[in-house]
Design an enzyme around this catalytic site. Sequence first.
Site, PDB file in Angstrom:
ATOM      1  N   ASP A 277       1.154   7.201  65.477  1.00 18.17           N
ATOM      2  CA  ASP A 277      -0.039   7.150  66.310  1.00 18.17           C
ATOM      3  C   ASP A 277      -1.228   7.012  65.358  1.00 18.17           C
ATOM      4  O   ASP A 277      -1.130   7.325  64.175  1.00 18.17           O
ATOM      5  CB  ASP A 277      -0.160   8.402  67.196  1.00 18.17           C
ATOM      6  CG  ASP A 277      -1.126   8.165  68.362  1.00 18.17           C
ATOM      7  OD1 ASP A 277      -1.820   7.132  68.355  1.00 18.17           O
ATOM      8  OD2 ASP A 277      -1.190   9.018  69.275  1.00 18.17           O
TER       9      ASP A 277
HETATM   10  C1  BGC Z   1      -3.609   7.234  71.126  1.00 20.67           C
HETATM   11  C2  BGC Z   1      -2.500   6.248  71.395  1.00 20.67           C
HETATM   12  C3  BGC Z   1      -3.051   4.853  71.304  1.00 20.67           C
HETATM   13  C4  BGC Z   1      -3.668   4.654  69.941  1.00 20.67           C
HETATM   14  C5  BGC Z   1      -4.246   3.276  69.712  1.00 20.67           C
HETATM   15  C6  BGC Z   1      -4.329   6.936  69.831  1.00 20.67           C
HETATM   16  O1  BGC Z   1      -5.439   7.738  69.660  1.00 20.67           O
HETATM   17  O2  BGC Z   1      -3.084   8.532  71.076  1.00 20.67           O
HETATM   18  O3  BGC Z   1      -1.939   6.481  72.649  1.00 20.67           O
HETATM   19  O4  BGC Z   1      -2.046   3.929  71.553  1.00 20.67           O
HETATM   20  O5  BGC Z   1      -4.720   5.593  69.765  1.00 20.67           O
HETATM   21  O6  BGC Z   1      -5.392   3.089  70.424  1.00 20.67           O
END
Ligand code: BGC
Length: 796
Positions: A277
């Site tokens: 993530d």
């Molecule tokens: C979120 C994810 C997301 C990623 C990209 C993160 O902060 O937890 O779910 O896909 O950002 O935007």
Amino acid sequence: MQIIKLKTATACFMMLMTTTIYAQQVPQLRADNIDDVLKAMTLEEKAKLLVGGANKFFSSSAVVGNEATLVQGAAGTSPEIPRLGIPATVLTDGPAGVRIDPTRKDDTQTYYATAFPIGTCLASTWNTELVGRVGEAIGNETKEYRCDVILGPGMNLHRNPLCGRNFEYYSEDPLVTGKIAAAYINGVQRQGAGVSAKHFAVNSQETDRTGVDERVSQRAARELYLRGFEIAVRESNPWTIMSSYNRVNGEYSMGNHDLLTKILRDDWGFKGIVMSDWIGIRRGLTTVSEVQAGNDLMEPGQPAQVQEIIAGVKNGHLDIKDVDRNVRRMLEYIVKTPSFNKYPYTNKPDLKAHAAITRQAACEGIVLLKNNGTLPWNSQFSTHNSQSIKTVALFGENSYDFFSGGTGSGCVHPPYVVDMLTGLKNAGIASPETMTDIYRKYIEYARVKFQAERHPGKWFQQEYFGQQKYPEIGLSPIAIEREAGKADAAIITIGRQAGEGIDRDITTEFNLVPEEKALIMDVCNAFHAVGKPVVVVINSGSVIETASWSGYPDAIICAWQPGMEGGNSIADLLTGKVCPSGRLTMTWPLAATDHPSTKNFPLNDDLFSFSNMKNDGRPVPGHDFTNHEEDIYVGYRYFDTFGRTVAYPFGYGLSYTTFDYSKPTAKVTGDGVTVTITIKNTGSMAGKEVVQVYVSAPEGQLEKPVKELKAFAKTHELQPGESQTLVMTIPVRLLASFDEANSQWLSEAGAYNVQIGANIADVRATAQFKLTKAYTEKTSNALQPKQKLNVLRQTK
Ligand code: BGC
């Protein structure tokens, strides 16, 4: 002259030869030469391929890749290596549609994407075929907008109703989660685009999400938090999985070898890549340990991580075999992508066709919670009083500023949102102008005020974060009474917004605030006094309190955040164009504190306090660590087993028609149990029924919930009098509980009771089957908790 020509020809020939030899030595990536490409890669290229490229979070000096490869507003990329014919691939949020910037500087074209129903709404359809079609439409928009992977589905469990991102997730139940996710994934991937099933794993709260240690027993982890992912991996082969921000039993997911290798790959046979993530360099964890754990791609990626990998190999801390293994997986992923296959994207997906899909999906996901007979309106199936509803007064600011989806990375930019006013108008129902005028002007004012007051440092107040919830206005009883004189009925929309990074507050978000309760009372009093019905529409991504006010309105519709066609979908149900068939995928408790997990959930007074200690020195629940003391008793597993009263049980939802359940059969066949039942529409309107198969296991070595969902199916639209026989198979391995002492799945021998219901509290038919011998399946011994957990048990 001749000599010059000869010299030029020789030079050209030499150049050609060099290029040919070079091309021979430098293989260009194909699906069938991954070994050759791997061999030809330098250590630096390998390291680079494991670290995310251009992304929207860092400026060019801080990214590994070429910014031109990013689609504007997409979350990130995997980097390109042109020397080897390796293109960048583009990763975009997700999950309710493609999240890219809708407009671009110096470009007159727009890039709006369809906002599909959010996760809870999709799951509430219980219709895997329909969710598959939504997945196909999302996959199509992903590749038409030059993206390769949609960062979804969101698959975390609704451990507690206060989690801010529940709207992106499916259910408190792992079977529903796994089946709906597999349908979504298969749909996207049928289009030749990929998914990133997220957030792996146990990311059930937003507060302190990048630090919290989710302490959970091996049993609860396997049976609940991981089971949905396991089903999806086995049934849909996701191209990628996203490791979560949090720790699980002490180790950050992205560096958690037990999670990413022992369980995901060794136990389940996952073949895709894992990406982290969006954190980049994370304190407390080295990139080297992430590579070793099996986190193939670091997102969003920073140059220092490339250097760390190179240094790790050079100084002997990182085995080149681990690097090669991850690079190979990256290459195997890349050759599947639209970018690699040079998909001729158009930037013009068929938004009209997709609007029809989202409208239908929302219709099937919206849940009718209460109906005293007023609905449907204006239909041949209406009661006498509801046959001519021409004018409806709309109360509540979200009737006019409707939430199609939630906030944060899960927020999509659609071309339009059909609000309640427009949805009713499209269905031929007008609204008196006074309320429209008041609310429209108020929303305009609230928007401008919010913009003027928002704090530049608070990311969740910025425009890109998504639609904000504005406070309700107070309306005097006189104004409401006047509306009751003008309109045939009233609708009150109760809106809730939530999203990434923030959990929900009990007093102001789970519960209704005093202004909302007063609005419900005043509207019900005024309209009922003149014999006119009131419907409450809940426009929220997750559960709210209903018990204290549900007695007042005539009907309650939980519309969730149903995507950009929301108002039309709700009107389809209000007017009986569609018979409601959505069913809850989570329990609606009387109070948020009824969930045993609330005790260990970070509550509102702790929000944004990043100190882990209360002033009196006690640790703040849910900060730094969260103890899963409720263990396997999440959602209905708790309420049903411990006999607690709820507002609406798991699986609940009303219809405009009625169904008869035949006597079912349950037969053990090979490695599964086949359950067969015939459902008949006994009412006067065509409709679909969701059939839920709960199983009670025999008493054995392991304590178990009273019953658990083991299969479900939705009928096709049954005409009045029509029947359909449903055949559902439960693999014996899905009957199992997790036996920690022996690291194995165990389905105990003995008599099992099958209870087929319209919801968990409404069992309509039963059958029995016997397992003559126990079924066991060995697993790795992974994710052992480091602390003793005081877990909830029926008998202590
Ligand atoms: C979120 C994810 C997301 C990623 C990209 C993160 O902060 O937890 O779910 O896909 O950002 O935007």
